[in-house]
Scaffold this motif. Sequence first.
Motif, PDB file in Angstrom:
ATOM      1  N   LEU A  52       0.835  -1.205   0.000  1.00  0.00           N
ATOM      2  CA  LEU A  52       0.000   0.000   0.000  1.00  0.00           C
ATOM      3  C   LEU A  52       0.869   1.254   0.000  1.00  0.00           C
ATOM      4  O   LEU A  52       0.588   2.220  -0.727  1.00  0.00           O
ATOM      5  N   ALA A  53       1.928   1.253   0.798  1.00  0.00           N
ATOM      6  CA  ALA A  53       2.825   2.417   0.856  1.00  0.00           C
ATOM      7  C   ALA A  53       3.430   2.698  -0.512  1.00  0.00           C
ATOM      8  O   ALA A  53       3.526   3.860  -0.942  1.00  0.00           O
ATOM      9  N   GLN A  54       3.827   1.657  -1.205  1.00  0.00           N
ATOM     10  CA  GLN A  54       4.420   1.832  -2.530  1.00  0.00           C
ATOM     11  C   GLN A  54       3.400   2.383  -3.517  1.00  0.00           C
ATOM     12  O   GLN A  54       3.719   3.250  -4.344  1.00  0.00           O
ATOM     13  N   LYS A  55       2.168   1.907  -3.434  1.00  0.00           N
ATOM     14  CA  LYS A  55       1.118   2.415  -4.312  1.00  0.00           C
ATOM     15  C   LYS A  55       0.836   3.892  -4.043  1.00  0.00           C
ATOM     16  O   LYS A  55       0.474   4.645  -4.952  1.00  0.00           O
ATOM     17  N   MET A  56       1.018   4.282  -2.793  1.00  0.00           N
ATOM     18  CA  MET A  56       0.755   5.665  -2.414  1.00  0.00           C
ATOM     19  C   MET A  56       1.942   6.580  -2.686  1.00  0.00           C
ATOM     20  O   MET A  56       1.920   7.761  -2.369  1.00  0.00           O
TER      21      MET A  56
END
Length: 269
Positions: free
Chosen positions: A230-234
């Motif tokens: 999720l962090a990478q997507k954000m």
Amino acid sequence: MKKLTKLHQFVCIATLLTVFTSLTSAQEESAESDTTEIPAYEFEIEKGIDESVSSSIVATLNRTGTLIHSLESTPIQDLYLVRTQRDDFLYISADGRYLLIGDLYEQRTDSFANLTEERRQEIWKESLALAKTIDFAPEEGDIEYVVHVFTDISCGYCRQLHRNMDLYNELGIEIRYLAYPRAGKGSEAYQQMVSAWCSDDPKAAMTVLKNGGTIDAKECENTIDEQMILAQKMGLRGTPMLVLPSGQTIPGAVGPEELLSVLQQSEDS
């Protein structure tokens, strides 16, 4: 400056040409063979979208191997927003003939609002609401704001933020931690963060780690991997990364008073 602008335009054009070329090639190959057809699968369609439109769009994207998560209308007639199962966004015409990759903006008063980014932030908020976090909430007084923070135990600025936890809480700010061990899966930091999430007292365990200590290794079902994805997507580029209630992200440590000011401004906008 003009050269940079032209270069940016050429990159955008090249990207679109690549997409259109791939799409055309896929369509031509599909005409010769049905071997690329994707089996039926479920995805979300906004209520009110005509079945013939959704069928046309699905058929086109199937030929490119693109799996759809959701299909939504846009303020532009016959233009639809597709969220893929990779959480990418693209715009496509009702007949599936035209495809656009990029952000859509809408003029509002004296500025342009990024509609695509607003949609991304809505999705991020939904994902964060479901995440298993380690929460540091005010022990007294009301919670005025909830801020999610992607953190790492070996990050100096993350430790600085944690040292100010009481001050954040005194201002009515609840901090909810999500894990992003920068050294990656399987690293010592990763294992220690898994142990914190699996601890009988996650808050105490996290504080020990933030102070440079270690905790006993523990294993349990956890969502650390999902949090990292999720962090990478954000768009995380480093820790800490703060996520405001609006879905807006802020890189780096922000002091208590400054964060309160940012939150108030975000609420008023």
